[in-house]
Design an enzyme around this catalytic site. Sequence first.
Site, short mmCIF file in Angstrom:
data_model
loop_
_atom_site.label_atom_id
_atom_site.label_comp_id
_atom_site.label_asym_id
_atom_site.label_seq_id
_atom_site.Cartn_x
_atom_site.Cartn_y
_atom_site.Cartn_z
N CYS A 320 -2.23 15.38 9.11
CA CYS A 320 -3.56 15.98 8.97
C CYS A 320 -3.99 16.64 10.27
O CYS A 320 -5.12 17.11 10.38
CB CYS A 320 -4.58 14.94 8.55
SG CYS A 320 -4.76 13.56 9.70
N GLU A 354 -3.71 20.34 6.22
CA GLU A 354 -2.70 19.30 6.04
C GLU A 354 -1.35 19.98 6.00
O GLU A 354 -1.20 21.09 5.45
CB GLU A 354 -2.95 18.55 4.73
CG GLU A 354 -2.24 17.24 4.61
CD GLU A 354 -3.13 16.04 4.89
OE1 GLU A 354 -2.66 14.91 4.74
OE2 GLU A 354 -4.29 16.26 5.27
#
Length: 362
Positions: A320, A354
């Site tokens: 992330c 992401e």
Amino acid sequence: MSAPNYLPEQYDVQLAAKCERLKALLAPFAAPTLEVFDSPRSHYRQRAEFRLWRENGERHYAMFAPGDKHSPIFLDAFPIASRRINQLMPQLAAALRASEALAGRLFQVEFLTTLAGDALITLCYHRPLDEIWQSAAQALAAQLEVSLIGRSRGQRLVIGRDYVCEALQVGSRRYRYRQPEGSFSQPNADVCQKMLAWAVDALGQQEDDLLELYCGNGNFTVPLAGGVRRVLATEISKSATNAARANLLENAIDNVQLVRLSAEEVGQALSGVRVFRRLAQVNLSDYQFGTLLVDPPRAGLDSATCALAQDFKRILYISCNPETLVDNLRRLNETHQIRRSALFDQFPYTHHLECGVLLEKR
């Protein structure tokens, strides 16, 4: 939660900029062509939280610009949130106007929904919750067809369930998940389905075993278990571990051993530095680990976990935070090469992204 800059007409431009940014970050590692998975332009976020702001005798859902906690942005609807959240927002607002038992000293509302249509609302208070509140909350939960949680200092009262049930389609199979209130789950369920499908395809069908760190509620564990002989999945959070066990049972997954260990403790156990009672029923020597799956927090992998990763044939790294991924790749690139790379646009209209890489031993 800050209010995003919702500009759907600029989505494609913003996504292209994210792609160029990630390509540039991965370029020093000779990454292959980036696989890009976009998001729905609206109604993609399955959870949202709002402050309840009182002004001129009226209560409003409120958010704030980044860095500003004093100038609320009032919202009647929230187009990035799921359609279920947008349906519930006016219904809940009307119920609060009609009931001081529910509205009194309420300062925050949290919605958690799923693609499967389930919903849970958490109401946060600056006062104790009594039987009058509980009776009103039970009526509200029945009226809205939701589960409901009341929180105040030292109290957590649950009406219905303290989790929602999700169903995600990955390839030809539909998986069911329990997602507890207060625990992490992927906010963009449509993109999560794409991410899981990519991970399943990247792993392929292997004859050895998978070690998973940071398994959470089993988001990746459940669909990836079918691609390997066995899985040892580890997670430190007790609530996430309980949810993962329920999800493995719900999906009839029987080749996964789940253990409550941190990434650091897993490394210590595998190297023989420490013996853990939590591994008393696990014979590590029986495993033939070929793949390591990591989905770490924003800080990325620590040095010891990077060293552990370098012993594996394959590494599936979901990140992330591309900056900390790059920091880890400087180390992992010594022993591994990127075979696949992907961008998953979990967070449209923000700079966050992401990403995932598959690395194989050189």
